[in-house]
Design a protein around this motif. Structure first.
Motif, PDB file in Angstrom:
ATOM      1  N   UNK A 247       0.770  -1.268   0.103  1.00 24.69           N
ATOM      2  CA  UNK A 247      -0.076  -0.039   0.161  1.00 24.69           C
ATOM      3  C   UNK A 247       0.776   1.189   0.000  1.00 24.69           C
ATOM      4  N   UNK A 248       1.918   1.243   0.794  1.00 24.21           N
ATOM      5  CA  UNK A 248       2.972   2.320   0.833  1.00 24.21           C
ATOM      6  C   UNK A 248       3.500   2.725  -0.627  1.00 24.21           C
ATOM      7  N   UNK A 249       3.947   1.586  -1.300  1.00 21.56           N
ATOM      8  CA  UNK A 249       4.587   1.541  -2.570  1.00 21.56           C
ATOM      9  C   UNK A 249       3.565   2.108  -3.462  1.00 21.56           C
ATOM     10  N   UNK A 250       2.168   1.734  -3.402  1.00 20.24           N
ATOM     11  CA  UNK A 250       1.364   2.261  -4.574  1.00 20.24           C
ATOM     12  C   UNK A 250       1.094   3.476  -4.210  1.00 20.24           C
ATOM     13  N   UNK A 251       0.866   4.204  -3.060  1.00 18.79           N
ATOM     14  CA  UNK A 251       0.540   5.422  -2.688  1.00 18.79           C
ATOM     15  C   UNK A 251       1.772   6.354  -2.941  1.00 18.79           C
ATOM     16  N   UNK A 252       2.849   6.251  -2.990  1.00 19.17           N
ATOM     17  CA  UNK A 252       4.119   6.811  -3.452  1.00 19.17           C
ATOM     18  C   UNK A 252       4.615   6.840  -4.518  1.00 19.17           C
ATOM     19  N   UNK A 265       5.474  -1.441 -11.159  1.00 18.42           N
ATOM     20  CA  UNK A 265       4.826  -0.652 -10.366  1.00 18.42           C
ATOM     21  C   UNK A 265       3.735  -1.247  -9.484  1.00 18.42           C
ATOM     22  N   UNK A 266       3.111  -0.654  -8.564  1.00 14.64           N
ATOM     23  CA  UNK A 266       2.008  -1.359  -7.832  1.00 14.64           C
ATOM     24  C   UNK A 266       0.704  -0.560  -7.804  1.00 14.64           C
ATOM     25  N   UNK A 267      -0.335  -0.874  -8.050  1.00 15.47           N
ATOM     26  CA  UNK A 267      -1.499  -0.191  -7.733  1.00 15.47           C
ATOM     27  C   UNK A 267      -2.539  -0.907  -6.860  1.00 15.47           C
ATOM     28  N   UNK A 268      -3.003  -0.019  -5.856  1.00 11.77           N
ATOM     29  CA  UNK A 268      -3.947  -0.503  -4.934  1.00 11.77           C
ATOM     30  C   UNK A 268      -5.363  -0.830  -5.773  1.00 11.77           C
ATOM     31  N   UNK A 269      -6.041  -1.832  -5.228  1.00 14.87           N
ATOM     32  CA  UNK A 269      -7.380  -2.166  -5.797  1.00 14.87           C
ATOM     33  C   UNK A 269      -8.280  -2.997  -5.009  1.00 14.87           C
ATOM     34  N   UNK A 270      -9.020  -2.233  -4.199  1.00 10.88           N
ATOM     35  CA  UNK A 270      -9.875  -2.830  -3.117  1.00 10.88           C
ATOM     36  C   UNK A 270      -9.463  -3.730  -2.209  1.00 10.88           C
ATOM     37  N   UNK A 271      -8.440  -3.429  -1.692  1.00 10.47           N
ATOM     38  CA  UNK A 271      -7.876  -4.324  -0.587  1.00 10.47           C
ATOM     39  C   UNK A 271      -6.743  -5.192  -1.266  1.00 10.47           C
ATOM     40  N   UNK A 272      -6.523  -5.055  -2.604  1.00  7.51           N
ATOM     41  CA  UNK A 272      -5.597  -5.999  -3.320  1.00  7.51           C
ATOM     42  C   UNK A 272      -4.892  -5.133  -3.937  1.00  7.51           C
ATOM     43  N   UNK A 273      -4.032  -5.695  -4.763  1.00  9.60           N
ATOM     44  CA  UNK A 273      -2.969  -4.965  -5.497  1.00  9.60           C
ATOM     45  C   UNK A 273      -2.851  -5.447  -7.133  1.00  9.60           C
ATOM     46  N   UNK A 274      -2.367  -4.606  -7.900  1.00  8.40           N
ATOM     47  CA  UNK A 274      -2.136  -4.939  -9.343  1.00  8.40           C
ATOM     48  C   UNK A 274      -0.691  -4.583  -9.610  1.00  8.40           C
ATOM     49  N   UNK A 275       0.021  -5.578 -10.187  1.00 11.71           N
ATOM     50  CA  UNK A 275       1.426  -5.000 -10.513  1.00 11.71           C
ATOM     51  C   UNK A 275       1.686  -4.922 -12.053  1.00 11.71           C
ATOM     52  N   UNK A 276       2.362  -3.913 -12.364  1.00  7.73           N
ATOM     53  CA  UNK A 276       2.632  -3.564 -13.589  1.00  7.73           C
ATOM     54  C   UNK A 276       4.001  -3.714 -13.855  1.00  7.73           C
ATOM     55  N   UNK A 277       4.593  -4.807 -14.405  1.00  4.60           N
ATOM     56  CA  UNK A 277       6.205  -4.915 -14.628  1.00  4.60           C
ATOM     57  C   UNK A 277       6.804  -3.822 -15.449  1.00  4.60           C
ATOM     58  N   UNK A 278       8.074  -3.499 -15.030  1.00  4.62           N
ATOM     59  CA  UNK A 278       8.974  -2.693 -15.889  1.00  4.62           C
ATOM     60  C   UNK A 278       9.931  -3.418 -16.482  1.00  4.62           C
ATOM     61  N   UNK A 279      10.427  -2.982 -17.679  1.00  7.03           N
ATOM     62  CA  UNK A 279      11.549  -3.625 -18.319  1.00  7.03           C
ATOM     63  C   UNK A 279      12.684  -3.786 -17.426  1.00  7.03           C
ATOM     64  N   UNK A 280      13.329  -5.070 -17.437  1.00  4.70           N
ATOM     65  CA  UNK A 280      14.601  -5.447 -16.620  1.00  4.70           C
ATOM     66  C   UNK A 280      15.556  -6.111 -17.423  1.00  4.70           C
TER      67      UNK A 280
END
Length: 280
Positions: A247-252, A265-280
């Protein structure tokens, strides 16, 4: 043809580079995760990576976790008596030597995070990074000491060959929650996976990164944050810490940099989370 440099993320005046020790290893879902609530588990094998993150600034170099290591006797076949030299080779491809690492911070003392703490010196295990100060949270060191006293085979034997040699040489020191490893590098306690588990917050001029250690093992846990690893000492505390840090990661708007899969990146979604990978 020389090997490509390891993947790196420039946060602005400070860079975080992934040093792979084992680039890919399959785990059966039941070998790693304990589904909770409505989670039925991921179904397919889990592809994990193992290694450490190198943080470089204009004034210092910090390595967060050291992978599985070489030459160590382990009951897990993919970890047993390896001879790849992978993590030091990745470090070399950044243009740095073992002696250039000034600090090694251990998010926790599990076998796959401490392996390159030491290397075989011919007649004993010796510190791999000769100039580094090795650090872990005080609670983690207390826990490890107690577990080792009860069982010298603790953590696949990794405490004996990758932690004890540092203690004997006075090379492993205690850090506290909120400790700084540099002007823009902060340690945060996230107990649960182990009693002294930690995350590392790295603040650049453009981006903030969260090096989350084993707070999350696999992307499946974003949608199911209550699902824990079988290796979590306190699953309730681990789930709470995971939810709080995600949650902290998503909010910041920070970049999450996990230990066992790529960053994003992390997005908060109704008590759960979504993850958006970035190139590595």
């Amino acid at each position: 043809m020389s090997a490509a440099p390891p993947p790196s993320l420039d946060l602005g005046g400070i860079a975080v580079t992934w040093l792979a020790d084992i680039p890919s290893m399959d785990f059966a879902p039941d070998d790693l995760l304990v589904p909770e609530g409505d989670d039925r588990g991921p179904g397919a094998d889990l592809d994990l990576t193992f290694g450490g993150y190198l943080i470089t600034t204009g004034t210092g170099t910090v390595l967060v976790d050291t992978g599985v290591g070489d030459g160590k006797a382990r009951s897990r076949p993919g970890w047993n008596r390896r001879s790849d030299g992978a993590l030091p080779a990745a470090l070399e491809r950044t243009g740095r030597a073992l002696a250039d690492v000034g600090t090694v911070f251990l998010t926790h003392l599990h076998a796959d995070h401490v392996g390159w703490n030491t290397s075989w010196g011919g007649d004993a295990w010796v510190p791999t990074f000769p100039e580094a100060t090795y650090l872990a949270l005080a609670d983690e060191l207390d826990w490890g000491r107690g577990e080792y006293a009860r069982d010298h085979g603790f953590m696949y034997g990794s405490y004996a060959d990758s932690v004890v040699p540092l203690i004997e040489r006075g090379r492993l020191e205690a850090a506290e929650d909120g400790s700084r490893l540099g002007d823009r590098i902060e340690v945060r306690a996230v107990p649960g996976h182990t009693p002294g588990s930690a995350a590392v917050i790295v603040r650049g001029s453009r981006e903030t990164a969260v090096l989350s250690g084993d707070l999350i093992h696999h992307p499946h846990q974003f949608a199911h944050p209550m699902t824990c690893s079988r290796f979590c000492v306190d699953r309730a505390a681990s789930a709470k810490a995971r939810h709080t840090l995600l949650d902290w990661t998503a909010r910041h708007g920070a970049v999450l940099m996990p230990a066992h899969f790529g960053w994003g990146r992390v997005e908060a979604a109704n008590g759960r989370f979504r993850f958006q990978p970035l190139p590595r």
